[in-house]
Design an enzyme around this catalytic site. Sequence first.
Site, mmCIF file in Angstrom:
data_model
loop_
_atom_site.group_PDB
_atom_site.id
_atom_site.type_symbol
_atom_site.label_atom_id
_atom_site.label_comp_id
_atom_site.label_asym_id
_atom_site.label_seq_id
_atom_site.Cartn_x
_atom_site.Cartn_y
_atom_site.Cartn_z
ATOM 1 N N GLY A 81 30.283 -44.951 -99.488
ATOM 2 C CA GLY A 81 30.813 -44.160 -100.595
ATOM 3 C C GLY A 81 29.843 -43.160 -101.201
ATOM 4 O O GLY A 81 29.976 -42.822 -102.372
ATOM 5 N N ASN B 124 29.718 -39.990 -100.464
ATOM 6 C CA ASN B 124 30.509 -38.783 -100.786
ATOM 7 C C ASN B 124 31.314 -39.011 -102.065
ATOM 8 O O ASN B 124 31.421 -38.104 -102.895
ATOM 9 C CB ASN B 124 31.427 -38.406 -99.624
ATOM 10 C CG ASN B 124 30.697 -37.578 -98.583
ATOM 11 O OD1 ASN B 124 30.368 -36.423 -98.823
ATOM 12 N ND2 ASN B 124 30.421 -38.184 -97.433
ATOM 13 N N ARG C 31 40.368 -44.703 -90.982
ATOM 14 C CA ARG C 31 41.686 -45.001 -90.416
ATOM 15 C C ARG C 31 42.360 -43.684 -90.056
ATOM 16 O O ARG C 31 42.243 -42.699 -90.807
ATOM 17 C CB ARG C 31 42.596 -45.726 -91.423
ATOM 18 C CG ARG C 31 42.023 -46.948 -92.060
ATOM 19 C CD ARG C 31 41.798 -48.094 -91.114
ATOM 20 N NE ARG C 31 42.980 -48.519 -90.386
ATOM 21 C CZ ARG C 31 42.935 -49.278 -89.289
ATOM 22 N NH1 ARG C 31 41.777 -49.664 -88.779
ATOM 23 N NH2 ARG C 31 44.033 -49.642 -88.680
ATOM 24 N N ASN D 170 39.673 -33.829 -95.568
ATOM 25 C CA ASN D 170 38.730 -34.781 -94.969
ATOM 26 C C ASN D 170 37.375 -34.107 -94.831
ATOM 27 O O ASN D 170 37.296 -32.884 -94.748
ATOM 28 C CB ASN D 170 39.253 -35.191 -93.584
ATOM 29 C CG ASN D 170 38.348 -36.201 -92.894
ATOM 30 O OD1 ASN D 170 37.878 -37.165 -93.519
ATOM 31 N ND2 ASN D 170 38.061 -35.994 -91.621
ATOM 32 N N HIS E 4 34.065 -34.273 -92.206
ATOM 33 C CA HIS E 4 33.690 -34.781 -90.890
ATOM 34 C C HIS E 4 32.238 -34.385 -90.617
ATOM 35 O O HIS E 4 31.868 -33.229 -90.845
ATOM 36 C CB HIS E 4 34.629 -34.176 -89.829
ATOM 37 C CG HIS E 4 34.314 -34.635 -88.455
ATOM 38 N ND1 HIS E 4 34.653 -35.894 -87.996
ATOM 39 C CD2 HIS E 4 33.671 -34.022 -87.428
ATOM 40 C CE1 HIS E 4 34.240 -36.026 -86.749
ATOM 41 N NE2 HIS E 4 33.641 -34.903 -86.379
ATOM 42 N N ASP F 102 40.816 -34.810 -86.540
ATOM 43 C CA ASP F 102 39.821 -33.806 -86.962
ATOM 44 C C ASP F 102 40.173 -32.396 -86.488
ATOM 45 O O ASP F 102 39.282 -31.607 -86.136
ATOM 46 C CB ASP F 102 38.413 -34.211 -86.458
ATOM 47 C CG ASP F 102 38.022 -35.601 -86.930
ATOM 48 O OD1 ASP F 102 38.312 -35.939 -88.080
ATOM 49 O OD2 ASP F 102 37.431 -36.353 -86.131
ATOM 50 N N GLU G 9 26.931 -32.741 -96.882
ATOM 51 C CA GLU G 9 28.285 -33.202 -97.236
ATOM 52 C C GLU G 9 28.417 -33.298 -98.741
ATOM 53 O O GLU G 9 29.418 -32.888 -99.330
ATOM 54 C CB GLU G 9 28.574 -34.564 -96.602
ATOM 55 C CG GLU G 9 28.629 -34.550 -95.087
ATOM 56 C CD GLU G 9 29.035 -35.896 -94.508
ATOM 57 O OE1 GLU G 9 29.877 -36.585 -95.094
ATOM 58 O OE2 GLU G 9 28.502 -36.259 -93.430
HETATM 59 C C1 GAR Z 1 30.269 -39.468 -93.821
HETATM 60 O O1 GAR Z 1 29.233 -38.981 -92.995
HETATM 61 C C2 GAR Z 1 31.592 -38.842 -93.428
HETATM 62 O O2 GAR Z 1 31.474 -37.514 -93.009
HETATM 63 C C3 GAR Z 1 31.983 -39.728 -92.277
HETATM 64 O O3 GAR Z 1 31.647 -41.023 -92.683
HETATM 65 C C4 GAR Z 1 30.531 -40.956 -93.568
HETATM 66 C C5 GAR Z 1 30.889 -41.690 -94.831
HETATM 67 O O4 GAR Z 1 29.776 -41.811 -95.666
HETATM 68 N N1 GAR Z 1 33.367 -39.596 -91.969
HETATM 69 C C6 GAR Z 1 33.860 -39.725 -90.761
HETATM 70 O O5 GAR Z 1 33.182 -39.945 -89.776
HETATM 71 C C7 GAR Z 1 35.384 -39.559 -90.686
HETATM 72 N N2 GAR Z 1 35.806 -39.583 -89.338
HETATM 73 P P1 GAR Z 1 29.934 -42.244 -97.172
HETATM 74 O O6 GAR Z 1 30.796 -43.495 -97.185
HETATM 75 O O7 GAR Z 1 28.535 -42.535 -97.612
HETATM 76 O O8 GAR Z 1 30.570 -41.109 -97.925
#
Ligand code: GAR
Length: 220
Positions: free
Chosen positions: A15, A17, A94, A110, A112, A148, A177
């Site tokens: 979490g 982000n 998911r 989203n 990525h 994606d 991000e």
């Molecule tokens: C992030 O790097 C996000 O871009 C990625 O998971 C991580 C979550 O980090 N998302 C994906 O790969 C979606 N397919 P976080 O829980 O620390 O935000």
Amino acid sequence: MSKLLRIGVLASGGGTNLQAIIDRCMDGSLAAEIAVVITNNPGAGALDRARSAGVPTLCINHRDFSQRHEFDGAVVKALQDAGVELVVLAGFMRIITQTFIDAFPERIINIHPALLPAFPGLHVQQQALDYGARFSGCTVHLVDGGVDTGPIIMQAVVPILADDDADTLAARILEQEHRIYPRAIQLIAEGRVHINGRQVKIDPDGVVETTALVNPAIAD
Ligand code: GAR
């Protein structure tokens, strides 16, 4: 103060982000209000972050549902009950069904951790390293029916360095991000993001276009 955009954040993991979004809401640079944080994973660190910030949380465990669309139905209902206007996937691991997408047309985004359309899917930092790419980065995009594949709203580029492994590259990408996701949400909150097929137009007011990057750098 103008009306805050009600967002619902879906997260499966640590979490960070979500934390960046919480922080920008708190400091006033993001005119949004997190109506609910939903996770499919009871152990998600995102839950603790949301609770510490006083944000309502819900755990909807996908393992409690035999069909993917039933899980999505429960998530959609929770988002609607919370009055969510924009759904923000932040490390939500998911794949979502068309029913979900139809419930929030052009209102699901989203982030990525790669420069789409290169390296969709999973383990994308390792994929970029294995490919020998000189740059990678992150992409904020609208969610459509593919994996994606939706229209791109914002991207940040980072170099891939000689001694990188998947973890060091992921950390460099994650830092970006945290910068671009709140900013993209703010542009949507301001009503400045317009989608026309694959093209996303952003009202230019205050938007500065960027310059070229070269890796390895050229001195002159
Ligand atoms: C992030 O790097 C996000 O871009 C990625 O998971 C991580 C979550 O980090 N998302 C994906 O790969 C979606 N397919 P976080 O829980 O620390 O935000």
